[in-house]
Design an enzyme around this catalytic site. Structure first.
Site, short mmCIF file in Angstrom:
data_model
loop_
_atom_site.label_atom_id
_atom_site.label_comp_id
_atom_site.label_asym_id
_atom_site.label_seq_id
_atom_site.Cartn_x
_atom_site.Cartn_y
_atom_site.Cartn_z
N ARG A 7 0.92 -1.34 -0.03
CA ARG A 7 0.18 0.01 0.14
C ARG A 7 0.81 1.09 0.05
O ARG A 7 1.72 1.46 0.86
CB ARG A 7 -0.92 -0.15 1.27
CG ARG A 7 -1.77 1.05 1.25
CD ARG A 7 -2.89 0.97 2.40
NE ARG A 7 -4.13 0.31 1.63
CZ ARG A 7 -5.52 0.41 2.25
NH1 ARG A 7 -5.87 1.05 3.13
NH2 ARG A 7 -6.19 -0.45 1.48
N HIS A 34 -6.77 1.49 -7.24
CA HIS A 34 -7.04 0.61 -5.96
C HIS A 34 -7.80 -0.72 -6.44
O HIS A 34 -9.04 -0.89 -6.38
CB HIS A 34 -7.89 1.11 -4.98
CG HIS A 34 -8.09 0.62 -3.45
ND1 HIS A 34 -7.45 -0.51 -3.20
CD2 HIS A 34 -9.20 1.10 -2.85
CE1 HIS A 34 -7.77 -0.80 -1.86
NE2 HIS A 34 -8.66 0.31 -1.56
N GLN A 37 -9.81 -3.71 -4.53
CA GLN A 37 -11.21 -3.31 -4.26
C GLN A 37 -12.08 -3.44 -5.17
O GLN A 37 -13.27 -3.79 -4.97
CB GLN A 37 -11.23 -1.63 -3.90
CG GLN A 37 -12.42 -0.95 -3.36
CD GLN A 37 -13.06 -1.42 -1.75
OE1 GLN A 37 -12.36 -1.49 -1.13
NE2 GLN A 37 -14.21 -1.93 -2.17
N ASP A 129 -17.12 7.24 -2.44
CA ASP A 129 -15.86 7.03 -1.55
C ASP A 129 -15.77 8.31 -0.85
O ASP A 129 -16.36 9.56 -1.29
CB ASP A 129 -14.67 6.66 -2.55
CG ASP A 129 -13.71 6.29 -1.57
OD1 ASP A 129 -13.81 6.08 -0.47
OD2 ASP A 129 -12.40 6.24 -2.18
N CYS A 169 -16.33 1.38 -0.65
CA CYS A 169 -15.32 1.03 -0.17
C CYS A 169 -15.02 1.08 1.26
O CYS A 169 -14.19 0.02 1.88
CB CYS A 169 -13.97 1.35 -1.00
SG CYS A 169 -13.36 2.69 -0.76
N ARG A 197 -13.76 -8.56 -0.14
CA ARG A 197 -12.47 -8.14 -0.26
C ARG A 197 -11.43 -9.40 0.15
O ARG A 197 -10.62 -9.70 -0.53
CB ARG A 197 -11.74 -6.81 0.75
CG ARG A 197 -12.38 -5.78 0.56
CD ARG A 197 -11.81 -5.29 -0.76
NE ARG A 197 -10.36 -5.03 -0.77
CZ ARG A 197 -9.63 -3.86 -0.35
NH1 ARG A 197 -10.45 -2.90 0.18
NH2 ARG A 197 -8.27 -3.97 -0.09
#
Ligand code: NVA
Length: 212
Positions: A7, A34, A37, A129, A169, A197
């Site tokens: 990440r 991402h 996701q 988001d 998310c 996930r």
């Protein structure tokens, strides 16, 4: 290690690690994309709507990393996508260019607008988001004012398809990009999405380790 999940704040760091690693590197989020996701998101849509191809997904809010990855993924799987952001907060131009190339090949559409209702009209999937992503804390106050109409609420949901599913998310900022009644309402699949996930990332690892 057999595989690295990383990440990063800066997508260039992600690319640099991938370039030098001699094992697969999974992008666990950077400021550009991402992808894990989105694997979970599409899995969740398929579970709830039975298919992906031909569905319309509408994004409401910031043209951020999640939005970028959704643009690429929806075009790959045959979904149309509309993106509503305030002017100046559109998704990355390079990503949009790549996504449009995929959309042309797969005969899907990509629409960028600042009109939330136009984007949400007839949508099979509504997604939002946080308005303020990791690393953007200094912009918080400015963005919270600018984005106040870029919210998934009951009124917006009523413009979407009757069977519309709502994704986020997480973590969500209730009362900002999504209201409590939508988050906890019958169209919300955000907790299935969160569970997925785990399953989507297991699938990615199995694939990268050559076991599938
Ligand atoms: N766009 C958000 C996603 C958080 C999972 C961020 O980058 O902070």
């Amino acid at each position: 290690a057999d595989v690295i999940m990383y990440r990063a704040f800066d997508w260039r760091t992600m690319k640099e690690l991938a370039k030098h690693a001699d094992v697969p590197v999974i992008n666990g989020l950077d400021n550009m994309e991402h992808p894990c996701q989105i694997a979970a998101d599409l899995m969740t849509v398929k579970e709830h709507r039975g298919r992906l191809k031909g569905l319309k997904l509408a994004w409401v809010g910031d043209g951020n990393n999640v939005c970028n990855s959704l643009l690429l993924a929806t075009a790959m799987v045959g979904m149309d996508m509309s993106v509503a952001t305030p002017k100046g907060y559109e998704p990355d131009a390079g990503v949009v260019k790549d996504a449009r190339r995929l959309a042309k090949k797969n005969r899907t559409t990509i629409t960028l607008t600042d009109d939330v209702e136009a984007a949400a009209k007839g949508a099979d999937v509504l997604v939002t988001d946080t308005w303020v992503s990791m690393g953007e804390e200094a912009e918080k106050a400015k963005k919270e004012t600018l984005f106040k109409d870029y919210q998934i609420n009951k009124k917006l949901l009523s413009i979407a398809d009757k069977k519309c599913v709502v994704l986020h998310c997480l973590p969500a900022h209730r009362g900002q990009e999504i209201t409590d009644d939508v988050m906890d309402g019958p169209h919300s699949v955000v907790f299935d999405e969160a569970e997925n996930r785990l399953h989507a990332q297991k699938a990615i690892m199995v694939r990268l380790l050559g076991k599938a």
